[in-house]
Design an enzyme around this catalytic site. Structure first.
Site, PDB file in Angstrom:
ATOM      1  N   CYS B  88       0.840  -1.203   0.000  1.00  0.00           N
ATOM      2  CA  CYS B  88       0.000   0.000   0.000  1.00  0.00           C
ATOM      3  C   CYS B  88       0.874   1.253   0.000  1.00  0.00           C
ATOM      4  O   CYS B  88       1.508   1.562  -0.995  1.00  0.00           O
ATOM      5  CB  CYS B  88      -0.968  -0.039   1.184  1.00  0.00           C
ATOM      6  SG  CYS B  88      -2.327   1.142   1.036  1.00  0.00           S
ATOM      7  N   HIS B 197      -3.491  -5.811   1.236  1.00  0.00           N
ATOM      8  CA  HIS B 197      -2.801  -5.951   2.517  1.00  0.00           C
ATOM      9  C   HIS B 197      -2.738  -7.408   2.984  1.00  0.00           C
ATOM     10  O   HIS B 197      -3.604  -7.841   3.742  1.00  0.00           O
ATOM     11  CB  HIS B 197      -3.517  -5.118   3.576  1.00  0.00           C
ATOM     12  CG  HIS B 197      -3.332  -3.648   3.418  1.00  0.00           C
ATOM     13  ND1 HIS B 197      -2.411  -2.932   4.135  1.00  0.00           N
ATOM     14  CD2 HIS B 197      -3.937  -2.771   2.593  1.00  0.00           C
ATOM     15  CE1 HIS B 197      -2.458  -1.658   3.767  1.00  0.00           C
ATOM     16  NE2 HIS B 197      -3.378  -1.529   2.841  1.00  0.00           N
ATOM     17  N   GLU B 199      -0.946  -8.620   5.219  1.00  0.00           N
ATOM     18  CA  GLU B 199      -0.766  -8.706   6.678  1.00  0.00           C
ATOM     19  C   GLU B 199      -2.096  -8.702   7.411  1.00  0.00           C
ATOM     20  O   GLU B 199      -2.158  -9.062   8.582  1.00  0.00           O
ATOM     21  CB  GLU B 199       0.144  -7.567   7.168  1.00  0.00           C
ATOM     22  CG  GLU B 199      -0.500  -6.198   7.301  1.00  0.00           C
ATOM     23  CD  GLU B 199      -0.634  -5.435   5.976  1.00  0.00           C
ATOM     24  OE1 GLU B 199      -0.577  -6.080   4.913  1.00  0.00           O
ATOM     25  OE2 GLU B 199      -0.824  -4.210   6.016  1.00  0.00           O
TER      26      GLU B 199
END
Lengths: 985, 226
Positions: B88, B197, B199
């Protein structure tokens, strides 16, 4: 109360219903609009709900996007295809008696038009649709508030303050040009005012951009020092008039200030007293009622910090504490939706930091005018972008809230923002300034002319004409600075560098200094010259009243100051020592070497006026209550029931809010277990310590969690504010409980009209009493809250709207329940008792625009029993899903759970189908029982006295009510998601 | 055997640094916090540039962070082969640093968008995607304001021809990226920029899936074997 009480259908008789349906087909009887005349049994889900063509399919997008100027989109509330016989009369203002003849009935003999002669579903606005309402923002004005245009326009504004060194230097000392103009002698300046000797010493100032302390800048335009209204001057000119009336102060309040001081106040002192004694800061109208929250507080060991601090703190176990609070930013959000909403988030987040906590999530409760009103079109996108723009940039997940549409909020939207933070018990901080000699440090953003519209009155009346220019009254937010402040504060806390801390919100420096001093040793000396300014022309009165955002004030022991400033420097947060704690019992402020404030701080902070305002029930209350929904025609056959399910699912208040919530980051920080559209937001509690540089601990993540819900219902409260507040509490309590959490504590935001109106004051008194009584019954204390008065347009107040937040605890958050129907062949059971209750219901609102009768019966004992059953069932692993029943009743709950999980269900209704589907009786939930758990759940229910009714099973791809109807999920989804498209323009 | 040490750089305004460290830990790495103003990569084996709004994104996203002191160390190291993943805002910083071609513009919708996104891995040969197989489909969150990947015609052609598009959006392009591009790699395959994302899809309790873990296990396995 006004003669024309505002409520959902308080349309002015001067404006016929067609005033509200411009852009829709003609409404005259017999003038059948073009388009589909009956609900086709088409598999195309859109067809069943589309408003009259041709404009209809675009209507929702237009309603929230940017419609062509002057074109009023068809109200998205308008499924045009009412069942032939399901044709209620044109709805009227509730205050007017419904004509006998008008009472519709399901005779089945209604004339053939496939939709009612007058579409009943668009409640008239309290006033005609305002082109007039917001002339300067109509039409294309929505554009400036779209994120592309609004959130990022401040490049210059931020760049000048926060851009780090473009070419990094060793040690990363940003070698920037001074942010403020370097002091220089103006051409016409006579030089008689020396740089004050009190200018901050270099070692007490950290300016990332300006390593040298910046002395006050004299201005050419500024009158000489004689203009400063000093304490000595006030003694010598006792009769000099001050503009206290313009500052909102009453004669007797001003007299009291003079009594306290033994002289007239200086203009700076008047600035302090006027803001500190304002309704917003002093709670002068609400105090006498709010005391009940303390007086009736239930016995609990959970409360670590009660009301009166920046936010309450509760013990959630395992050494963790949670602090949470909700606050309004209604008026600024109407004036400037993006910044108003953004700074609303910023303000509540700083309250949470002030308690010593790490903020971990935000929520928001939003109320707007009708979804299709032009001004909603201006306000809603801006508010949503502002909340997202600020919260997302802070790295705080947005985990829930509500979006409600009602004509009564048309020119008075409600923007209530909640923040929740976590901390260890031993880390709780207080807003107090103890210890003479301790240093007072102002840190964060510079002070500018934000939010000091009031102070310009002082400036113009006291000083020269040139300074009379209007100051902006809405603050501008800088979420990047706030993010730095959060991390900076947490490092300061971790090293135990502060003995007291307070955020700067309303009333800015005035509030922080008086409250810190009043709660500490009692004295403080502040040198206003040292306050870092974004605008060097600010007068001391303006500095005192400025509501510039992203500022904090800390009290620090002298030998910790250097380390404090070092940490601020690491985070590039400007910090300045502006004063010192004293033991004089006086708050003394100097400006250019002269004393301009000398007051006992407690008189401003704690001893403001208290009013016992008169109250009496609104004149129209009995009439509204007498107009019960019993007279409204109900759907009488399977097809009408089916259409009503779809109609409600696609109505503004019940439709999917994905368009809104997809603009919020719900994932950041990685602890979000449940977020909207679930009943409650659920978070895992785990926080890597700053001491490890932010690296998460090696240990397994904690299983401790919290659940939060924020709920309100202005229609219920309009019918009965005592019950309305309790019903809001009930719903929030239930929402938390159905996730499997144990409800623990309460916060509230009380949105009302003018307290000077006895009818409004009665609503307020009733609501507070109802909430306090219910909290005592449920054993959960109120930990803090916020009151917002004067929510009205002219004499028309909003519906009384207490918004209640309930916090619950998950001892093992991995056991949380979602509302999603995701496990095939699990049994559906309805918990709780369904009564025939339609007063204030979504059904009456959506179908008839009707508000009358009484709201559902409050049953707190049943709420507690329901919560205990679910809690026990979760512990035993009996449940696969749970969803509370509230607005729209069982029908809406089934729709939401099916769509959430992507599975249908097949149910058999136990009683009268209409009542079972749409009644809004409290203390109910629908649960999915894992195979084999049915009998154990039944036993739990029996023991707790909770009625359990088997409904059916989960499975398939449609919502089927045996013997009545079946709706494919695709059709439900289209109805539910059509209104507020998830990717509108 | 020592765990792979993977640094996560925190810039002012970084937000998903904690999440990246958590995901690395779950994947078996030792996360190392790196500070933007430092001059030392602390001997790490790989670096993640996390999501967020560095410097508020008040200028172009990532345009200021690229000048951070630590980036002076990172850029030559990346050119020399240090594995770097930009997520990002980190992707934006990599483009601003010219470690990756192209740029990321405000979303076509002009709204921030947060949704669970279906993706397809198109290149499973980078050090960050080796644990996936080409064509594998994932669901991981996307959340951004400036996620619209653009590049000139020539660059796009080159990226496509060389198979340097690492991941592509399926079903719905959330931000208007050209060719539905969700992530790209440099020629060497050690630097990857990704708008979604991973994560946030590392734990079943908090994510829509655990599909994102593969990015982190990929690098851990690579570092252990080398």
């Amino acid at each position: 109360m006004s003669e024309q009480p505002p409520n959902e259908h308080g349309g002015s008789p001067d404006h016929g219903p067609d005033q509200h349906v411009a852009g829709r087909p003609p409404a005259a009887p017999g003038a059948e609009p073009p388009g589909p005349v009956a609900i086709p049994e088409s598999p195309s889900p859109a067809a069943g709900l589309v408003a009259p063509p041709p404009a209809a399919p675009q209507a929702p997008a237009a309603g929230l996007g940017a419609p062509p100027a002057g074109v009023r989109p068809a109200p998205p509330t308008a499924p045009s295809d009412l069942p032939p016989s399901y044709s209620p009369a044109p709805h009227r203002p509730a205050a007017e008696p419904w004509p006998e003849a008008g009472a519709p009935e399901f005779s089945g003999t209604a004339p053939q038009p496939s939709r009612p002669a007058v579409p009943p579903e668009a409640p008239p606005a309290a006033e005609p649709w305002p082109e007039a309402g917001a002339p300067e923002f109509s039409g294309t004005a929505a554009q400036p508030y779209t994120p592309a245009a609004a959130p990022r326009p401040q490049a210059g504004y931020e760049a000048q303050s926060y851009v780090p060194a473009a070419e990094p230097q060793a040690g990363y000392e940003p070698p920037r040009a001074p942010e403020q103009p370097a002091p220089q002698a103006p051409a016409e300046w006579d030089g008689t005012i020396p740089v004050p000797a009190t200018a901050a010493p270099a070692d007490s100032v950290y300016h990332p951009q300006a390593p040298e302390p910046v002395p006050p800048v004299p201005r050419p335009a500024e009158p000489p020092a004689t203009a400063t209204d000093t304490v000595d001057g006030a003694r010598n000119t006792p009769d000099r008039p001050l503009p206290y009336v313009e500052l909102g102060m009453k004669d007797d309040e001003y007299e009291r200030v003079k009594q306290i001081l033994g002289r007239r106040p200086t203009s700076a002192e008047l600035a302090i007293y006027s803001v500190m004694w304002s309704e917003h800061c002093s709670y002068k109208s609400s105090k006498v009622h709010l005391r009940q929250f303390a007086d009736k507080a239930p016995q609990t060991d959970a409360l670590l910090v009660g009301m009166g601090e920046n936010a309450g703190v509760v013990d959630v176990g395992q050494g963790w504490a949670v602090t949470f609070k909700v606050e309004s930013h209604n008026h600024p959000s109407y004036v400037e939706p993006y910044q108003g909403a953004a700074t609303g988030v910023g303000g509540i987040v700083r309250d949470i930091i002030s308690m010593g906590a790490r903020p971990v999530a935000v929520m928001d409760s939003l109320r707007f005018g009708p979804a299709d009103a032009p001004d909603t079109n201006r306000v809603l996108p801006g508010v949503v972008a502002g909340i997202g723009g600020y919260g997302n940039s802070l790295g705080l997940p947005n985990i829930g809230g509500e979006v409600v549409f009602d004509p009564c909020y048309l020119q008075n939207p409600l923007v209530n923002a909640l923040c929740v933070g976590v901390l260890k018990h031993e880390d709780i901080k207080r807003a107090t300034a103890p210890g003479p000699g301790n240093q007072v440090i102002l840190f964060g953003a510079g002070t500018g002319p934000d939010g000091i519209g009031g102070a310009s009155v002082l400036a113009s009346a006291t000083f020269d004409e040139a300074s009379a220019q209007k100051r902006p009254s809405v603050q501008v937010g800088d979420p990047f600075m706030e993010k730095l402040l959060i991390e900076c504060c947490l490092e300061l806390f971790a090293e135990d560098l502060v003995v007291g801390i307070q955020d700067l919100g309303a009333a800015g420096v005035s509030c922080a200094t008086t409250e810190l001093a009043a709660a500490g040793t009692g004295g403080m000396h502040v040198d206003l010259d040292r306050v870092p300014l974004r605008d060097p022309t600010l007068r001391p009165e303006e500095i005192l009243m400025s509501e510039s955002q992203e500022r904090m004030m800390a009290v620090v022991e002298p030998d910790r100051v250097a380390r404090f400033l070092e940490i601020c420097a690491r985070w590039e947060v400007p910090a300045t020592v502006i004063g010192e704690v004293t033991d004089t019992g006086r708050l003394v402020m100097t400006w250019r070497g002269e004393v301009i404030v000398d007051i006992p701080p407690g008189t401003a902070a704690d001893e403001g006026p208290v009013y016992e305002r008169p109250y009496a029930p609104p004149a129209d209350l009995e009439q509204i209550r007498a107009d019960t929904p019993g007279r409204l025609a109900r759907p009488s056959n399977a097809d009408e029931l089916r259409r009503t399910v779809l109609w409600l699912a696609g109505s503004p208040n019940l439709a999917s809010k994905t368009w809104v919530t997809s603009q919020y980051d719900r994932y950041v920080r990685g602890n979000t277990v449940l977020a909207m559209p679930e009943d409650a937001g659920v978070l895992r509690i785990t926080e890597p310590s700053a001491a490890t540089g932010g690296v998460p601990p090696e240990a397994v993540e904690s299983s401790l969690g919290i659940a939060l819900s924020l709920d309100g219902n202005g229609r219920y409260a309009r019918l009965d504010p005592y019950a309305g507040a309790q019903l809001a509490l009930s719903e929030a309590y239930r929402n938390v409980a159905v996730t499997g959490a144990r409800p623990l504590a309460v916060t509230n935001c009380l949105n009302f009209g003018s307290p000077e109106d006895p009818g409004v004051m009665w609503q307020f008194a009733q609501a507070v009493e109802g909430l306090a009584d219910a909290c005592l019954r449920l054993g959960i204390p109120v930990t803090g809250g916020n009151v917002s008065f004067y929510n009205q347009t002219g004499s028309a107040a909003i519906n009384p709207t207490p918004v209640i937040g309930v916090l619950g605890v998950h001892d093992d958050v991995r056991r949380r329940l979602s509302m999603a129907f995701a496990a095939e062949n699990t049994t559906l059971v309805l918990l709780g008792q369904t009564r025939e209750e339609f007063g204030g219901s979504e059904w009456a609102h959506v179908v008839y625009g009707h508000l009358g009768g009484l709201p559902p019966l409050v049953d707190l004992q049943a709420e507690a029993a329901l919560a205990s059953v679910i809690s026990s069932a979760v512990l035993d692993g009996l449940l696969a899903a749970a969803h509370d029943l509230s607005d729209g009743g069982l029908s809406q709950a089934l729709v939401e759970s099916c769509l959430r999980g992507g599975l249908g269900c097949r149910v058999t209704l136990p009683g009268d189908p209409f009542t079972t589907l749409f009644s809004e009786s409290v203390a109910r939930a629908v649960v999915a029982v894992r195979p084999g758990g049915e009998s154990r759940l039944a036993a739990l229910c029996e023991a707790a006295g909770v009625q359990a009714t088997q409904l059916g099973v989960i499975g398939g791809d449609s919502l089927t009510v045996e013997g009545l109807f079946s709706i494919p999920l695709s059709e439900l989804r289209e109805a539910h998601e059509h209104l507020i498209p998830s990717y509108a323009g | 055997m020592n765990a792979a040490r993977v640094g996560v750089i925190t810039f002012p305004g970084s937000l998903d640094d904690i999440d990246a460290m958590r995901a690395l830990r779950l994947a078996g790495a030792e996360p190392v916090a790196l500070w933007h103003a430092d001059h030392d990569l602390r001997g790490i084996d790989a670096v993640v540039l996390p999501g967020g709004f560095s410097y508020g994104d008040y200028l172009r996203a990532g345009a200021i962070a690229r000048f951070a002191p630590l980036m002076e160390q990172l850029v030559p190291a990346a050119r020399a082969g240090l594995p770097v993943l930009g997520i990002c805002n980190g992707f934006q910083v990599l483009c601003e640093s010219h470690l990756l071609p192209g740029a990321l513009l405000p979303n076509a919708s002009r709204h921030f968008v947060c949704r669970d996104q279906r993706l397809r891995i198109d290149n499973a040969d980078t050090v960050w995607t080796a644990d996936y197989s080409a064509g594998q489909e994932l669901v991981i969150p996307v959340k951004n304001m400036d996620g619209r990947y653009v590049a000139d015609e020539e660059t796009l052609t080159e990226l496509e021809a060389a198979g340097r598009v690492v991941a592509r959006y399926l079903d719905l392009n959330p931000n208007g990226s050209l060719n539905d591009i969700a992530g790209i790699t440099n020629e060497a395959g050690n630097v990857v920029g990704l708008m979604p994302h991973p994560e946030h899809a590392a734990e079943s309790l908090t994510g829509p899936s655990t599909d994102g873990l593969g990015f982190f296990t990929s690098i851990v396995k690579r570092l252990v074997t080398t």
